[in-house]
Design a protein around this motif. Structure first.
Motif, PDB file in Angstrom:
ATOM      1  N   SER A 161       0.566  -1.463   0.331  1.00 17.82           N
ATOM      2  CA  SER A 161      -0.280  -0.100   0.204  1.00 17.82           C
ATOM      3  C   SER A 161       0.560   1.177   0.008  1.00 17.82           C
ATOM      4  CB  SER A 161      -0.894   0.288   1.266  1.00 17.82           C
ATOM      5  OG  SER A 161      -0.357   0.036   2.513  1.00 17.82           O
ATOM      6  N   LYS A 162       0.715   2.351  -0.562  1.00 10.63           N
ATOM      7  CA  LYS A 162       1.382   3.423  -0.796  1.00 10.63           C
ATOM      8  C   LYS A 162       0.331   4.625  -0.413  1.00 10.63           C
ATOM      9  CE  LYS A 162       3.605   5.849  -4.272  1.00 10.63           C
ATOM     10  NZ  LYS A 162       4.773   5.560  -5.895  1.00 10.63           N
ATOM     11  N   SER A 163       1.489   5.415   0.645  1.00 15.10           N
ATOM     12  CA  SER A 163       0.730   6.873   0.867  1.00 15.10           C
ATOM     13  C   SER A 163       1.574   8.371   0.698  1.00 15.10           C
ATOM     14  CB  SER A 163       0.356   6.458   2.625  1.00 15.10           C
ATOM     15  OG  SER A 163      -0.401   7.938   2.768  1.00 15.10           O
ATOM     16  N   GLY A 164       1.435   9.077  -0.144  1.00 13.42           N
ATOM     17  CA  GLY A 164       2.485   9.671  -0.548  1.00 13.42           C
ATOM     18  C   GLY A 164       3.383   8.669  -1.647  1.00 13.42           C
ATOM     19  N   GLU A 165       5.215   9.420  -0.648  1.00 10.85           N
ATOM     20  CA  GLU A 165       5.658   9.286  -0.914  1.00 10.85           C
ATOM     21  C   GLU A 165       6.028   7.895   0.014  1.00 10.85           C
ATOM     22  OE1 GLU A 165       8.681  12.614  -1.376  1.00 10.85           O
ATOM     23  OE2 GLU A 165       7.455  13.057  -3.169  1.00 10.85           O
ATOM     24  N   LYS A 166       4.762   7.037   0.950  1.00 15.56           N
ATOM     25  CA  LYS A 166       5.664   6.469   1.450  1.00 15.56           C
ATOM     26  C   LYS A 166       4.925   5.007   1.370  1.00 15.56           C
ATOM     27  CE  LYS A 166       6.979   9.056   5.686  1.00 15.56           C
ATOM     28  NZ  LYS A 166       8.503   8.934   5.758  1.00 15.56           N
ATOM     29  N   ILE A 167       5.995   3.914   0.900  1.00 20.99           N
ATOM     30  CA  ILE A 167       5.570   2.635   0.877  1.00 20.99           C
ATOM     31  C   ILE A 167       5.363   1.661   2.134  1.00 20.99           C
ATOM     32  CG2 ILE A 167       5.787   0.497   0.053  1.00 20.99           C
ATOM     33  CD1 ILE A 167       6.869   2.081  -2.653  1.00 20.99           C
ATOM     34  N   PHE A 168       3.961   1.531   2.410  1.00 16.40           N
ATOM     35  CA  PHE A 168       4.322   0.098   3.872  1.00 16.40           C
ATOM     36  C   PHE A 168       3.438  -0.748   3.207  1.00 16.40           C
ATOM     37  CE2 PHE A 168       2.162   3.952   4.280  1.00 16.40           C
ATOM     38  CZ  PHE A 168       3.024   5.222   6.190  1.00 16.40           C
TER      39      PHE A 168
ATOM     40  N   ILE B  81       8.430   0.144   6.024  1.00 15.66           N
ATOM     41  CA  ILE B  81       8.597   2.163   5.736  1.00 15.66           C
ATOM     42  C   ILE B  81       9.159   1.881   4.714  1.00 15.66           C
ATOM     43  CG2 ILE B  81       8.041   3.536   6.069  1.00 15.66           C
ATOM     44  CD1 ILE B  81       6.422   3.479   8.569  1.00 15.66           C
TER      45      ILE B  81
ATOM     46  N   THR C 239      11.188   4.390   1.890  1.00 21.14           N
ATOM     47  CA  THR C 239      10.880   6.238   1.350  1.00 21.14           C
ATOM     48  C   THR C 239      11.323   6.921  -0.143  1.00 21.14           C
ATOM     49  OG1 THR C 239      10.393   8.222   2.485  1.00 21.14           O
ATOM     50  CG2 THR C 239      12.430   6.999   2.571  1.00 21.14           C
TER      51      THR C 239
END
Length: 631
Positions: free
Chosen positions: A510-517, A626, A628
């Motif tokens: 999953s991705k949020s902004g410039e971060k990948i979880f 995480i 980035t």
């Protein structure tokens, strides 16, 4: 006269009312209806041993079916063969109030053959009646008698027939002459009543007001909480054969006598054996060659005809027809080895059953036969019904059991090899290449051994189209495109299967902004935790002990680096151990997971501790990294 007539009518009405009230569901105690799908209202099991080779069994039962889940108990079914006969069958259906709905006729009872898909010779038949009611609850009552000509065993008894079954009353009686000798085992604390009636002695066991037990996860049965009796004759007569079951040595002597003269081979087969082993240097080589010959040239069928259910088909017959049951194929392999100058012994074993009780010999504790080849420095066990198992691999359901070795001096209790958790391994290396859009390319290389070889063997034997279908259906990771897959057994002499999968997925993180979880464990994780069970009743065990080792390496998307990885995890308990290690080096995230489970029998009160152990593993398998964006 008028007074007598009215009195008679009143008495008759009272009798009818009483009869209807017997099975009124409202009269079942509430504590017996709790958690129950059926209640056994009354069960009477009576076995009269009339002589060394004959007996009469009378059975009567009334069962209230409380809901649809109990419909499987709504049938009368009894098996018979040419050495037994079933007669005097009666059956009645009652409604919830105990009112009779229907008396069944003999024409309602089906008489059908029990020949199975893998059997070509079988004389077992069944008389069957299925009760049907659209309204719940309802009660069924049925009874029958059965005559035996030959007594290899005596009927057993258990009050609890399964989970969800409550018992109002159940009674078992064995009647014998004073001179007849038999043995019995009972559950702990079950009282045995015996009384002399003329020239007979009656043994009686009973149980009453037993509440139902809810089905429990990983249960290994109801033995520790139910009342039960197992009985066996000492001397017996059956199908022209006599013997004594008072100990395992005598049991083995009887089995040995059944096969006297059964190891002879046709001259052509003898010549074939000598030709096959002509260049073999060691006994192990000879065994391997002849075992491969057996697998490639014979197939398994069941034979259940009288004493033929216990006596192997002659080896020379198997040589002609190229098929047989477990006894016939084991005996045929024994004959092939004998021609090669290698001694071997038939093994009586309970496949997927508990070990034989060393102190109580009886028919019914075993259902299978394999072969043992005792060499000077090694002992090899052979599963002769499988066309695919490597030599010496007998399967987890035959492993680590007390079994009976049949020798010319009688029977001897020995133990089959055990497969420890480290032997039942799965070793997997997974490479995952991540793309910024959330897609991934996966390469999985797995190796399965022993019990895990068994679990995956069927997959290897499927057609490629079916393999592909099952892989896509059962994958923990959604497969967007299957690139390639392959199953192999690299060395046919070892119980090891390799698997290689290559596929694409579009749901890897999953991705949020410039971060990948990123959930790090993608391929072998605990998906759920069983619920705790308060006041558990039954013992439990995992199906088999095993050791899983997983290594996953991630190639990160271009322009990303690791911002966070979890700390290493270690979990240890009496049920097994778990560890997870995380590392980041040269733009590659590496995860190593190891889980070992022990296969032991655990007491009921330990179950919630197992749940806690699984819960910790569940949480550990959810660990995330995480990533980035750095560019």
């Amino acid at each position: 006269m008028k007074y007598l007539f009215l009195t008679g009518l009143f008495a008759l009405a009272l009798i009818r009312s009483s009869a209807q009230g017997n099975y009124d569901v409202a009269k079942i105690p509430e504590d017996l209806k709790r958690d129950a799908i059926v209640v056994i209202r009354n069960e009477e099991q009576f076995f009269d041993i009339k002589s060394l080779g004959s007996g009469q069994y009378d059975y009567k039962v009334a069962i209230t079916i409380l809901n649809k889940a109990g419909d499987d108990f709504a049938e009368m079914a009894e098996v018979y063969d040419k050495f037994s006969s079933v007669y005097n069958m009666k059956a009645t259906l009652y409604d919830a109030s105990g009112k009779k709905i229907k008396d069944y006729k003999s024409s309602d009872i089906r008489d059908q053959s029990l020949i199975s898909d893998f059997s070509i010779f079988e004389d077992n038949r069944m008389k069957l009646l299925k009760f049907v009611s659209l309204n719940y609850p309802y009660t069924i009552e049925y009874s029958y008698s059965k005559d035996y000509k030959g007594l290899l065993s005596l009927p057993s008894w258990r009050d609890l027939k399964g989970f969800g079954v409550a018992v109002e009353q159940s009674v078992y009686t064995i009647q014998k002459s004073k001179n007849y000798q038999f043995r019995y085992l009972t559950s702990a604390n079950l009282k045995t009543d015996s009384v002399a009636i003329g020239e007979k002695i009656q043994y009686k066991w009973k149980s009453s007001k037993v509440p139902a037990v809810v089905s429990e996860p990983l249960s290994i049965g109801l033995d520790n909480i139910s009342s039960w009796v197992k009985a066996s004759p000492n001397q017996f007569e059956y199908d022209g054969s006599t013997g004594n079951f008072n100990n395992w040595q005598n049991f083995g002597s009887w089995m040995y006598s059944l096969n006297q003269g059964g190891n002879k081979l046709p001259d052509a087969t003898k010549a074939l054996v000598q030709n096959l082993i002509g260049n073999a240097k060691t006994p192990q080589e000879k065994i391997r060659i002849l075992y491969n010959h057996l697998q490639q040239n014979t197939r398994y069928v069941s034979v259940q005809l009288g004493i033929g259910g216990f006596r192997p088909i002659l080896a020379e017959k198997v040589a002609q027809v190229n098929y047989g049951d477990c006894k016939a194929l084991s005996n045929y392999m024994k004959a092939l080895l004998n021609e090669a100058g290698i001694a071997s012994n038939l093994i009586v074993i309970g496949n997927d059953m508990p070990s034989l009780n060393p102190n109580y010999s009886s028919m019914g504790q075993a259902n299978h036969m394999i072969l043992c080849v005792p060499l000077e420095k090694d002992t090899t066990f052979l599963e002769c019904t499988s066309q695919y198992d490597p030599m010496g691999f007998i399967g987890y359901s035959n492993a680590d059991r007390k079994v009976l070795m049949v020798t010319d001096k009688g029977g001897k209790i020995i133990t089959t090899p055990a497969y420890q958790p480290k032997d039942n391994y799965q070793i997997r290396k997974t490479k995952i290449t991540l793309a910024e859009d959330g897609t991934g390319i996966l390469n999985l290389k797995s190796k399965y051994a022993n019990a895990q070889f068994e679990e995956n063997q069927r997959m290897m034997l499927l057609e490629p189209s079916e393999q592909r279908k099952r892989l896509i259906e059962n994958s923990n990771i959604p497969i967007d495109e299957m690139i390639s897959f392959k199953y192999e057994q690299p060395d046919k002499t070892l119980p090891i299967i390799t698997e290689e999968l290559n596929f694409k997925t579009n749901q890897i993180f999953s991705k949020s902004g410039e971060k990948i979880f990123l959930t790090i464990n993608q391929v072998n994780k605990r998906e759920h935790v069983p619920l705790k069970v308060d006041n558990r009743k039954t013992f439990f065990a995992v199906p088999f002990g095993y050791n899983d080792e997983d290594e996953i390496s991630y190639t990160l998307p271009k322009g990303y680096s690791v911002e966070f990885i979890p700390k290493d995890i270690s979990i240890v308990s009496e049920f097994g151990s778990y560890s997870a290690k995380f590392a980041n080096k040269d733009n590659t995230l590496t995860y190593i997971r190891t889980q070992t489970m022990n296969n032991k029998k655990y007491a009921p009160e330990k179950y919630n501790e197992l749940v806690d152990f699984y819960k910790k593993i569940f949480q550990a398998d959810k660990q995330k990294a995480i990533l980035t964006k750095t560019l």
